[in-house]
Enzyme design. Structure first.
Site, short mmCIF file in Angstrom:
data_model
loop_
_atom_site.label_atom_id
_atom_site.label_comp_id
_atom_site.label_asym_id
_atom_site.label_seq_id
_atom_site.Cartn_x
_atom_site.Cartn_y
_atom_site.Cartn_z
N SER A 200 0.84 -1.19 0.00
CA SER A 200 0.00 0.00 0.00
C SER A 200 0.88 1.25 0.00
CB SER A 200 -0.96 -0.06 1.19
OG SER A 200 -2.04 0.82 1.04
N ASP A 306 -8.40 -5.43 -6.64
CA ASP A 306 -8.14 -4.37 -5.66
C ASP A 306 -8.93 -3.13 -6.06
OD1 ASP A 306 -7.13 -2.51 -3.85
OD2 ASP A 306 -5.07 -3.23 -4.03
N HIS A 334 -7.24 -5.78 -1.76
CA HIS A 334 -6.07 -5.10 -1.20
C HIS A 334 -5.45 -5.98 -0.11
CE1 HIS A 334 -3.78 -1.40 -1.00
NE2 HIS A 334 -3.96 -1.29 0.30
#
Length: 641
Positions: A200, A306, A334
């Site tokens: 991330s 995602d 994610h």
């Protein structure tokens, strides 16, 4: 997980991880390096006895405007025995804003310190697994977070250069001090060869640092990472959420109240919610134009589904890189691959770091470049991505029965007219493609006579009349057909956390290497979204400025969809659903427009392996039912771990 529960566990390694590889003996092994045997690194150093220290790397930055150069707090775990033998080790670096606010990994681990301020627990397993194998693990607090000074500028210059300063220090080009002010010299224990990793935001920083071309950064492993912050917070001019950069700053900010107010003001003004334009602010947070400067090898992992950091982030970055690279594409959202395919991931990561940081010629660069999950638990290795056999295929839109149009065959005559319905949910928009649903239009292929694969970035070209200066346009590709799929829209984004644990490295009483196991969350459903895309019509000419539409005129507007790699099975039907604004994945700024679509001059472009059938005049019957196991997507999806 509490380290107290693991007090009796000193070393626990999952069986089979790091199995012996048949490779040539490396020069370092011939020289007698203890942690290299049979062409790979092995755990010979004590994790419990490792050197644990904290230093502050000095930078040339001062965006908190206090007249003192900003400093980056860096926590280090490194093998003591290697240092005692004067063996210099490479570094695995994770630079993150999450270490005190939000935690890392599926169990949201935070950094922990003893009474003297020395690191006792690093989040995740990287130090537990790799330090005994002859690596140092370095966890850097990005500027303005945790114990670092400066102010977080959300993807900008301060953020990237604060992490780059750590790489420079590791290579003898920078200065750092301990808490008492005495010099800290990294070159006494490291050879400077650095690999950055992170999921991330952390992986986004790795992309940004690599784009500076900094010497000594040998590899990066960005997981679910951003390569353009504009594309993260805007969808081709469509606003994702109001005041998003300011929100992200507040979540991770570690500075006293008021210190970073000038930076927050710059975030608010620079991001320019009012227009959605790509400007100098966003250009400074776009790493893609500098992909040619990347010298490090790159190992990307990104969930095909995602919806937080969407897939254009990896695809556009991947396609511009001209370095040794590798790609994993699981079906989750994610999610870190450590929580999807744990054993294979750790083994591959180990081999990757051994190659690029230890210099071991283990042949990983000659293995298949891409690993893709094609269905739950089914993985294939491929030579490249997108698929070499994928061909850019133009698919015509037909009139069908006048309500539901067709995909494929010749271009159809006719028009579709609809009025924007901001309250139209994704589930309602795609759920009954054969019915008239206010606020959207639908097109269906015939039932597939053989399976096809969509590999790459689709796009929809629309010729439209709009009765307002702009409208947002949303497109979805849908696979209509019953199958067992990864349930990425449920809590966990495609994984379920179990009560059992497995251990990945060595442990201490304060920092164990054990994590709860996970399993794929799957659901049998009668349809699935293949990919989505959004476009503000007034940004059709350029993302840098607005070009209003005039009522009564025809305009060509292309809606790029997110990159994907999905197989559509024989007997299934491919659908295209087009609507205007989307209140689930964005914050609409222009609603209520009436749109007229010219079918003859509109089309869908697919990166296609295989062939769509020629449809009949009437679209096939497709029925769908909502799945009780799926939850509706949330409009606001913050960039959190």
């Amino acid at each position: 997980m509490s380290g107290l529960r693991m007090r009796g566990l000193v070393v626990a390694v999952v069986a089979g991880v790091g199995a012996t590889l048949t490779v040539a003996v490396a020069p370092a092994e011939a020289a007698g390096t203890p942690h290299i045997r049979a062409g790979q690194t092995v755990p010979v150093y004590s994790y419990e006895n490792a050197v644990r220290e904290s230093v502050w790397v000095h930078t040339t930055l001062d965006n908190d405007l206090d007249g003192v150069p900003d400093r980056v707090a860096v926590d280090i775990v490194r093998p003591r025995e290697a240092a005692d033998r004067r063996i210099k080790v490479p570094v695995i670096l994770e630079a993150s804003p999450y270490y005190s606010c939000c935690g890392r990994g599926n169990e949201s681990e935070l950094k922990q310190y003893d009474a003297n301020g020395t690191i006792t627990k690093q989040p995740l397993y990287y130090d537990n697994y790799f330090v005994p194998r002859g690596y140092a693990f370095v966890a850097a607090d990005l500027a303005g977070t945790n114990r670092s000074t400066g102010c977080m500028d959300v993807g900008g210059r301060e953020e990237v250069l604060s992490a780059k300063a750590v790489v420079d220090w590791l290579n003898g080009r920078g200065r750092a001090t301990y808490a008492d002010g005495t010099p800290a010299v990294a070159t006494r224990w490291t050879n400077g060869r650095t690999g950055m990793i992170g999921k991330s935001w952390d992986g986004s920083v790795a992309n940004g640092v690599a784009a500076t071309g900094v010497e000594g950064l040998e590899t990066i492993v960005p997981i679910s990472a951003i390569s353009s912050w504009y594309d993260y917070q805007r969808y081709n001019g469509v606003l994702r959420s109001e005041d998003y950069p300011e929100y992200l700053h507040r979540v991770v900010n570690g500075r006293p109240a008021g210190v970073c107010d000038p930076v927050v003001k710059q975030l608010d003004e620079g991001s320019d919610d009012a227009t959605g334009n790509y400007n100098a602010y966003w250009a400074a947070r776009d790493y893609r134009p500098n992909a040619h400067r990347v010298k490090a090898s790159v190992f990307i992992a990104h969930g095909i589904n995602d919806t937080n950091v969407t897939t254009t982030q990896f695809a556009q970055w991947w396609n511009r890189l001209n370095v040794p690279k590798k790609l994993w594409l699981p079906q989750q959202g994610h999610v870190d691959p450590f929580d999807i395919r744990r054993g294979e991931w750790v083994e591959t990561l180990h081999k990757w770091f051994d190659r690029w940081l230890q210099g071991l010629r283990n042949g990983i660069e000659r293995e298949p470049q891409v690993t893709i999950e094609t269905a739950p638990g089914t993985w294939v290795d491929e030579r490249t991505w997108p698929a070499a056999a994928a061909r850019k295929t133009k698919v015509a839109l037909g009139d069908g029965n006048g309500t539901t149009g067709t995909l494929g065959g010749r271009s159809g005559s006719g028009f579709r007219t609809w009025t924007d319905n901001p309250d139209l949910s994704e589930a309602a928009a795609v759920g009954t493609p054969g019915a008239a649903v206010p606020g959207r239009v639908a097109f269906l292929s015939g039932p597939l006579t053989q399976g096809v694969r969509i590999s790459g970035t689709p796009a929809v070209s629309l010729r439209v009349q709009v009765d307002r200066p702009t409208t947002e346009l949303t497109a979805r590709l849908v696979d209509y057909g019953t199958a067992t799929r990864v349930n990425y829209q449920a809590r966990g984004e495609g994984i379920t956390t179990l009560t059992t644990e497995s251990c990945w490295g060595a442990s201490t009483a304060a920092d164990d290497a054990c994590y709860r196991d996970t399993a794929e969350n799957v659901v049998t459903s009668d349809h699935a979204i293949v990919t989505r895309g959004w476009q503000d019509a007034a940004h059709r000419v350029s993302l840098r400025f607005v070009t209003p539409l005039h009522p009564g005129r025809w305009y060509d507007v292309t809606v790029p969809l997110q990159a994907t790699d999905q197989r559509i099975a024989a007997g299934h039907v491919l659908g295209l659903i087009v609507q205007a604004s989307d209140n689930e994945y964005s914050t609409p700024q222009s609603t209520g427009a009436t749109i007229r679509l010219d079918l003859r001059h509109s089309s869908l472009t697919l990166p296609l392996v295989g062939k769509l059938p020629t449809p009949g005049a009437t679209a096939p019957a497709v029925t769908t039912a909502p799945s009780a196991n799926r939850s509706a997507p949330q409009r606001f999806q913050p960039l959190l771990p």
